[in-house]
Design an enzyme around this catalytic site. Structure first.
Site, PDB file in Angstrom:
ATOM      1  N   ASN A 211       0.853  -1.193   0.000  1.00 38.54           N
ATOM      2  CA  ASN A 211       0.000   0.000   0.000  1.00 38.54           C
ATOM      3  C   ASN A 211       0.885   1.238   0.000  1.00 38.54           C
ATOM      4  O   ASN A 211       2.112   1.137  -0.053  1.00 38.54           O
ATOM      5  CB  ASN A 211      -0.956  -0.022   1.190  1.00 38.54           C
ATOM      6  CG  ASN A 211      -0.192  -0.076   2.483  1.00 38.54           C
ATOM      7  OD1 ASN A 211       0.569   0.829   2.801  1.00 38.54           O
ATOM      8  ND2 ASN A 211      -0.369  -1.156   3.234  1.00 38.54           N
ATOM      9  N   PHE A 324      -4.545   3.096  14.477  1.00 42.85           N
ATOM     10  CA  PHE A 324      -4.806   4.125  13.466  1.00 42.85           C
ATOM     11  C   PHE A 324      -5.867   3.583  12.527  1.00 42.85           C
ATOM     12  O   PHE A 324      -5.876   2.380  12.254  1.00 42.85           O
ATOM     13  CB  PHE A 324      -3.532   4.454  12.679  1.00 42.85           C
ATOM     14  CG  PHE A 324      -2.652   5.442  13.378  1.00 42.85           C
ATOM     15  CD1 PHE A 324      -1.993   5.090  14.546  1.00 42.85           C
ATOM     16  CD2 PHE A 324      -2.505   6.731  12.889  1.00 42.85           C
ATOM     17  CE1 PHE A 324      -1.198   6.013  15.214  1.00 42.85           C
ATOM     18  CE2 PHE A 324      -1.710   7.654  13.542  1.00 42.85           C
ATOM     19  CZ  PHE A 324      -1.053   7.296  14.705  1.00 42.85           C
TER      20      PHE A 324
HETATM   21  O1  PMT Z   1       2.941   6.172   6.526  1.00 44.84           O
HETATM   22  P1  PMT Z   1       2.334   7.476   6.054  1.00 44.84           P
HETATM   23  O2  PMT Z   1       2.545   7.688   4.574  1.00 44.84           O
HETATM   24  O3  PMT Z   1       2.791   8.641   6.882  1.00 44.84           O
HETATM   25  O4  PMT Z   1       0.740   7.361   6.234  1.00 44.84           O
HETATM   26  C1  PMT Z   1       0.182   7.269   7.514  1.00 44.84           C
HETATM   27  C2  PMT Z   1      -0.989   6.259   7.552  1.00 44.84           C
HETATM   28  C3  PMT Z   1      -2.124   6.760   6.691  1.00 44.84           C
HETATM   29  C4  PMT Z   1      -0.519   4.877   7.051  1.00 44.84           C
HETATM   30  C5  PMT Z   1      -1.400   6.155   9.063  1.00 44.84           C
HETATM   31  O5  PMT Z   1      -1.796   7.423   9.528  1.00 44.84           O
HETATM   32  C6  PMT Z   1      -2.534   5.166   9.253  1.00 44.84           C
HETATM   33  O6  PMT Z   1      -3.707   5.489   9.134  1.00 44.84           O
HETATM   34  N1  PMT Z   1      -2.176   3.886   9.581  1.00 44.84           N
HETATM   35  C7  PMT Z   1      -3.123   2.770   9.730  1.00 44.84           C
HETATM   36  C8  PMT Z   1      -3.568   2.286   8.402  1.00 44.84           C
HETATM   37  C9  PMT Z   1      -4.417   1.033   8.508  1.00 44.84           C
HETATM   38  O7  PMT Z   1      -3.952  -0.008   8.224  1.00 44.84           O
HETATM   39  O8  PMT Z   1      -5.623   1.210   9.002  1.00 44.84           O
HETATM   40  P2  PMT Z   1      -6.696  -0.022   9.183  1.00 44.84           P
HETATM   41  O9  PMT Z   1      -7.953   0.693   9.441  1.00 44.84           O
HETATM   42  O10 PMT Z   1      -6.624  -0.966   8.050  1.00 44.84           O
HETATM   43  O11 PMT Z   1      -6.215  -0.775  10.493  1.00 44.84           O
HETATM   44  C10 PMT Z   1      -6.615  -0.398  11.801  1.00 44.84           C
HETATM   45  C11 PMT Z   1      -5.483  -0.672  12.769  1.00 44.84           C
HETATM   46  O12 PMT Z   1      -5.243  -2.074  12.861  1.00 44.84           O
HETATM   47  C12 PMT Z   1      -4.162  -0.015  12.403  1.00 44.84           C
HETATM   48  O13 PMT Z   1      -3.575   0.509  13.574  1.00 44.84           O
HETATM   49  C13 PMT Z   1      -3.350  -1.163  11.834  1.00 44.84           C
HETATM   50  O14 PMT Z   1      -1.958  -0.965  12.064  1.00 44.84           O
HETATM   51  C14 PMT Z   1      -3.877  -2.356  12.598  1.00 44.84           C
HETATM   52  N2  PMT Z   1      -3.818  -3.616  11.846  1.00 44.84           N
HETATM   53  C15 PMT Z   1      -4.431  -3.729  10.635  1.00 44.84           C
HETATM   54  C16 PMT Z   1      -4.359  -4.934   9.958  1.00 44.84           C
HETATM   55  C17 PMT Z   1      -3.656  -6.018  10.542  1.00 44.84           C
HETATM   56  N3  PMT Z   1      -3.547  -7.167   9.904  1.00 44.84           N
HETATM   57  N4  PMT Z   1      -3.055  -5.864  11.726  1.00 44.84           N
HETATM   58  C18 PMT Z   1      -3.143  -4.696  12.404  1.00 44.84           C
HETATM   59  O15 PMT Z   1      -2.604  -4.578  13.501  1.00 44.84           O
END
Ligand code: PMT
Length: 403
Positions: A211, A324
């Site tokens: 991504n 996040f």
């Molecule tokens: O890196 P940059 O270019 O500065 O951009 C920042 C960002 C947009 C990546 C950051 O601010 C952000 O939003 N990160 C989380 C992105 C994400 O994966 O969101 P999600 O809604 O899919 O996941 C929710 C949370 O679960 C996140 O904290 C993620 O790290 C976590 N997760 C998700 C999937 C997974 N398999 N394991 C996880 O722990």
């Protein structure tokens, strides 16, 4: 707005070949908001003209015994009293010896002697001069004073053609050290684990599912936590960024490796900040050979990756968990659902469809969402967003037990 806004910093430059790198440091300090007074020793001024520093700092640089400030009476007393911080870069063996002996035979050594603020020392010299017992005795003497903080020297190839310890630390790291010394210290004694960047799930030896995360948000958080005194482990997917000064970097590629690295480093952790954009899916199988273009377009079967945060949320004894949420609709609603589903303490929601927020850009617009309420932050640099997240999180951490 920079993290050094309103701070008065004296940059002392002594006469080593690394003096040219002090120009970059001066530029970075000013860019970060510092009011900068440069003081050169006479030897340094033979290497870099004071006019260069004047142009970079916006005020006349002092040389040797001091000139323009001398009209005000006692420049060393004024500078020593008014400075929030003095950084000497490069700090030569000669200057260190003067500081250790309490000599005051030029404006720089007199200012250091007359000051009470923190003094960051960035040594730079030939390896044998650095390793010499006399220099090392001076270093240990200065180290006994809490306000003297050594950063470096780094090791590598030196101007004299030799290899070893003696290179002035990178100006970017020196800036970070200055910021750390002047920052709040409210995470001292805490261990913080940060994840950053994307994960890369291989399809074949040359292709992968990934991504757009650049890692900037996570790296800004790691740097901010370190500045505030935490011991920081940064688990990072592939990025083009330089790791922040003073953090332990664990590099990973896939979601499975990230999960493993988190598990390995979680013990004794007080806080987890999960800024990484972890892939939710990975190809079920990885082709051993490159898939040929000519092959009929097939279907890549996917399977779910482990949800690292959700697994941490299920633990009985767990650190404070901050997730996040990268959203494209109503970020608060989706973030609250994720907060509940993954049993988190706080969610940072960003709308990644905005041009100045989310992936890759240097700014972000976030909402801090907990079980009850949400707080919208204005458009800020990712560094400032990181500080604001930590301001909030520090209040949520259980109080430290008195030992
Ligand atoms: O890196 P940059 O270019 O500065 O951009 C920042 C960002 C947009 C990546 C950051 O601010 C952000 O939003 N990160 C989380 C992105 C994400 O994966 O969101 P999600 O809604 O899919 O996941 C929710 C949370 O679960 C996140 O904290 C993620 O790290 C976590 N997760 C998700 C999937 C997974 N398999 N394991 C996880 O722990």
């Amino acid at each position: 707005m920079g993290l050094l806004d309103g701070k008065f910093v004296v940059l002392g430059v002594s006469g080593g070949i690394a003096a040219y790198r002090a120009c970059e440091l001066a530029r970075l300090l000013v860019k970060d908001g510092a009011q900068l007074q440069v003081v050169l020793t006479s030897a340094a001024a033979e290497m870099i003209g004071s006019v260069t520093f004047q142009a970079l700092s916006g005020r006349p640089a002092e040389v040797g015994q001091g000139g323009s400030l001398a009209v005000s009476g006692m420049p060393h007393i004024d500078l020593g009293r008014d400075a929030d911080l003095i950084i000497v870069a490069p700090a030569t063996a000669n200057s260190l010896a003067k500081f250790a002996a309490g000599l005051a035979d030029n404006l720089l050594s007199a200012t250091v002697l007359a000051s009470t603020c923190p003094v960051v020392l960035a040594p730079a010299m030939n390896t044998r001069m650095w390793e010499n017992r006399i220099t090392q005795a001076n270093v240990s003497l200065l180290n006994q004073l809490e306000r003297m903080i050594f950063v470096g020297p780094a090791s590598g190839s030196l101007a004299c053609g030799e290899e070893g310890a003696g290179r002035m630390e990178d100006p970017v790291f020196l800036l970070e050290a200055v910021r750390a010394v002047l920052s709040k210290n409210d995470l001292e004694g805490r261990k913080v684990l940060v994840t950053a960047g994307p994960t890369r799930e291989p399809v074949d030896p040359v292709r992968s599912l990934t991504n757009r995360s650049s890692g900037k948000m996570g790296y800004a958080l790691a740097a901010a936590a370190r500045r505030r005194g935490a011991k920081v482990v940064l688990v990072s997917g592939p990025t083009a960024l330089t790791p922040p000064w003073g953090v332990k970097l664990v590099e990973v590629e896939t979601a499975a490796q990230m999960a493993q690295a988190v598990d390995k480093n979680i013990s004794q952790c007080n806080l987890v900040l999960m800024a990484a954009a972890v892939a939710d899916f990975k190809p079920k199988t990885r082709a051993k050979q490159k898939i040929k273009k000519g092959r009929a377009l097939g279907v890549i079967e996917l399977s779910r990756t482990k949800d690292i945060l959700a697994a941490l949320g299920k633990k009985k004894k767990k650190p404070l968990l901050v997730g996040f949420a990268a959203e494209t609709g109503d970020p608060v609603k989706a973030a609250r659902q994720k907060l509940k589903a993954k049993r988190l303490d706080l969610m940072v929601a960003n709308d990644v469809s905005l041009p100045d927020a989310g992936f890759d850009v240097d700014t972000n617009r976030v909402h801090l969402v907990d079980g009850q309420a949400s707080q919208e932050l204005p458009l800020l640099s990712k560094e400032e967003v990181a500080e604001r997240i930590l301001d909030r999180v520090v209040k949520m951490l259980p109080k430290k037990r008195k030992t």
